[in-house]
Write an enzyme that holds these catalytic residues in place. Structure first.
Site, mmCIF file in Angstrom:
data_model
loop_
_atom_site.group_PDB
_atom_site.id
_atom_site.type_symbol
_atom_site.label_atom_id
_atom_site.label_comp_id
_atom_site.label_asym_id
_atom_site.label_seq_id
_atom_site.Cartn_x
_atom_site.Cartn_y
_atom_site.Cartn_z
ATOM 1 N N CYS A 246 0.806 -1.224 0.000
ATOM 2 C CA CYS A 246 0.000 0.000 0.000
ATOM 3 C C CYS A 246 0.836 1.269 0.000
ATOM 4 O O CYS A 246 0.301 2.367 -0.017
ATOM 5 C CB CYS A 246 -0.879 0.026 1.240
ATOM 6 S SG CYS A 246 0.111 0.160 2.751
HETATM 7 N N1 LIG Z 1 -3.835 1.654 8.096
HETATM 8 C C1 LIG Z 1 -2.728 1.277 8.767
HETATM 9 N N2 LIG Z 1 -2.394 1.903 9.923
HETATM 10 C C2 LIG Z 1 -1.288 1.535 10.604
HETATM 11 N N3 LIG Z 1 -0.467 0.520 10.217
HETATM 12 C C3 LIG Z 1 -0.773 -0.133 9.089
HETATM 13 C C4 LIG Z 1 -1.903 0.214 8.296
HETATM 14 N N4 LIG Z 1 -1.952 -0.621 7.222
HETATM 15 C C5 LIG Z 1 -0.898 -1.444 7.338
HETATM 16 N N5 LIG Z 1 -0.182 -1.170 8.453
HETATM 17 C C6 LIG Z 1 1.033 -1.858 8.933
HETATM 18 O O1 LIG Z 1 1.477 -2.778 7.927
HETATM 19 C C7 LIG Z 1 1.259 -4.130 8.385
HETATM 20 C C8 LIG Z 1 0.894 -5.029 7.239
HETATM 21 O O2 LIG Z 1 -0.366 -4.659 6.741
HETATM 22 P P1 LIG Z 1 -1.041 -5.370 5.498
HETATM 23 O O3 LIG Z 1 -0.550 -6.767 5.391
HETATM 24 O O4 LIG Z 1 -2.497 -5.122 5.603
HETATM 25 O O5 LIG Z 1 -0.445 -4.663 4.223
HETATM 26 S S1 LIG Z 1 -0.439 -3.165 3.742
HETATM 27 O O6 LIG Z 1 0.559 -2.451 4.565
HETATM 28 O O7 LIG Z 1 -1.794 -2.610 3.876
HETATM 29 O O8 LIG Z 1 -0.005 -3.238 2.333
HETATM 30 C C9 LIG Z 1 0.187 -3.982 9.443
HETATM 31 O O9 LIG Z 1 0.129 -5.107 10.294
HETATM 32 P P2 LIG Z 1 -1.079 -5.326 11.347
HETATM 33 O O10 LIG Z 1 -0.598 -4.724 12.635
HETATM 34 O O11 LIG Z 1 -1.226 -6.818 11.435
HETATM 35 O O12 LIG Z 1 -2.300 -4.638 10.847
HETATM 36 C C10 LIG Z 1 0.676 -2.730 10.127
HETATM 37 O O13 LIG Z 1 1.843 -2.961 10.887
#
Ligand SMILES: Nc1ncnc2c1ncn2[C@@H]1O[C@H](COP(=O)(O)OS(=O)(=O)O)[C@@H](OP(=O)(O)O)[C@H]1O
Length: 268
Positions: A246
Site C-alpha cells: 500500500c
Molecule cells: N492503516 C494502517 N495503519 C497503521 N499501520 C498499518 C496500516 N496498514 C498497514 N499497516 C502496517 O502494515 C502491516 C501489514 O499490513 P497489510 O498486510 O495489511 O499490508 S499493507 O501495509 O496494507 O499493504 C500492518 O500489520 P497489522 O498490525 O497486522 O495490521 C501494520 O503494521
C-alpha cells in the site's frame, strides 16, 4: 526532502546487523521484549490485522509480567475507506488493552465523501500512487513527525510472500526509522492459533472468509482454497493487479517526490 525528516540513528548499521543475527531465532515475545528495552520512540503501527492484534496481546502480557501500566502506544492510519468492522476493532482493541491510540487521517478530509470532493472521485482508480500517498504515506509520516516516532513494530511476516519473503527482524528505512517485525517467522495458522488460544479480539470479517484486510474497494476474501494457506493470505488484496503493497512499506522519499512532481504538473 527536509532535514527534519531524517532521524538521528540509534544504532550503526553494524549494530543492527549484529542484533538481527541475535534476534533471528528468538520468539516474537523475546523480540518484543528486546524492542521495548532497546529502542527509543517505539510505537506499534497497526491496521488491527491478525498479526498486529497478536503482537498487541503479547505486549500487554509483557507489561503485566513487568507490572507496568504503559503499553507501547499505537498508530492507526484511518484511510477513510476502511471497513466499519476495522474501525470498530481499532476502538475495542485499544480500549481492552488500555493502549494509547493515535489515529491519523488524510489531510483536510474527515470522511470518504470529503476526500472525494477534495482529491477526486475514486482516486484509487484514476491515480493509485497519489491515493496511496494521500491516505497512508503522508498521514504516517505526519504521525511519525508529530509524535517523535523513532521505531515502529509492524505486523509483516515472511510467510505473506512477495516483498515480505526476505524481511529481517529489524530494518532501518530511508528516514532512519527502525521497523521491528516480531512475528516475522510465524505462518498464518500459528498467528490464528495464538489469537484463538489467548482470546485476542480480531476482525469479524475473518470469519466471513477474509484474511488480509485493507480498504473496502481493494479487499476481497481470497479463493477458499487459499484459506489457511500462507501463499494465499494476501491474495484478496488488489485482486487482478500486480500491486502487493500500500506504500507504507515502500521508499518514502520516492513516493513523496513522485506525488509532489505530479501535483506540480496538475496531476498529469
Ligand atoms: N492503516 C494502517 N495503519 C497503521 N499501520 C498499518 C496500516 N496498514 C498497514 N499497516 C502496517 O502494515 C502491516 C501489514 O499490513 P497489510 O498486510 O495489511 O499490508 S499493507 O501495509 O496494507 O499493504 C500492518 O500489520 P497489522 O498490525 O497486522 O495490521 C501494520 O503494521
Amino acid at each position: 526532502m527536509t532535514n527534519s525528516e531524517i532521524l538521528t540513528p540509534q544504532y550503526t548499521p553494524e549494530e543492527i546487523e549484529k542484533f538481527n543475527l541475535e534476534l533471528e531465532n528468538k520468539s516474537p515475545q523475546d523480540i518484543l521484549r528486546w524492542a521495548i528495552d532497546n529502542l527509543d520512540g517505539l510505537y506499534q503501527t497497526t491496521a488491527f490485522g491478525l498479526t498486529g492484534t497478536a503482537a498487541l496481546d503479547m505486549i500487554s502480557k509483557i507489561s503485566q509480567e513487568r507490572e507496568e501500566i504503559h503499553l507501547v502506544p499505537l498508530i492507526f492510519i484511518d484511510t477513510l475507506h476502511h471497513f466499519p468492522e476495522t474501525l470498530q476493532l481499532s476502538q475495542t482493541a485499544s480500549e481492552n488493552y488500555l493502549a494509547e491510540l493515535h489515529t491519523y487521517k488524510p489531510q483536510g478530509a474527515d470522511t470518504a465523501e470529503e476526500f472525494a470532493v477534495r482529491y477526486g472521485e475514486k482516486l484509487w482508480e484514476t491515480d493509485e500512487a497519489s491515493y496511496d500517498y494521500l491516505v497512508k504515506v503522508e498521514p504516517a509520516a505526519r504521525a511519525y513527525q508529530e509524535l517523535g516516532v523513532r521505531a515502529v513494530i509492524t505486523g509483516r511476516r515472511r510467510s505473506q510472500g512477495s516483498d515480505r519473503a526476505n524481511l529481517k527482524v529489524l530494518e532501518v528505512d530511508e528516514r532512519g526509522l527502525i521497523k521491528v517485525n516480531p512475528l516475522i517467522s510465524w505462518g498464518y495458522k500459528e498467528v490464528k492459533d495464538y489469537v484463538d488460544k489467548e482470546n485476542v479480539p480480531y476482525n469479524p470479517l475473518l470469519d466471513q472468509g477474509y484474511r488480509s484486510i485493507g480498504d473496502v474497494h481493494s479487499t476481497a476474501p481470497p479463493d477458499p482454497n487459499a484459506i489457511n494457506n500462507d501463499a494465499g493470505e494476501r491474495s484478496g488484496r488488489w485482486q487482478g493487479k500486480s500491486k502487493t503493497e500500500c506504500g507504507l512499506h515502500t521508499n518514502y522519499f520516492e513516493m513523496k517526490k513522485k506525488f509532489e512532481e505530479k501535483a506540480k504538473n496538475g496531476g498529469q
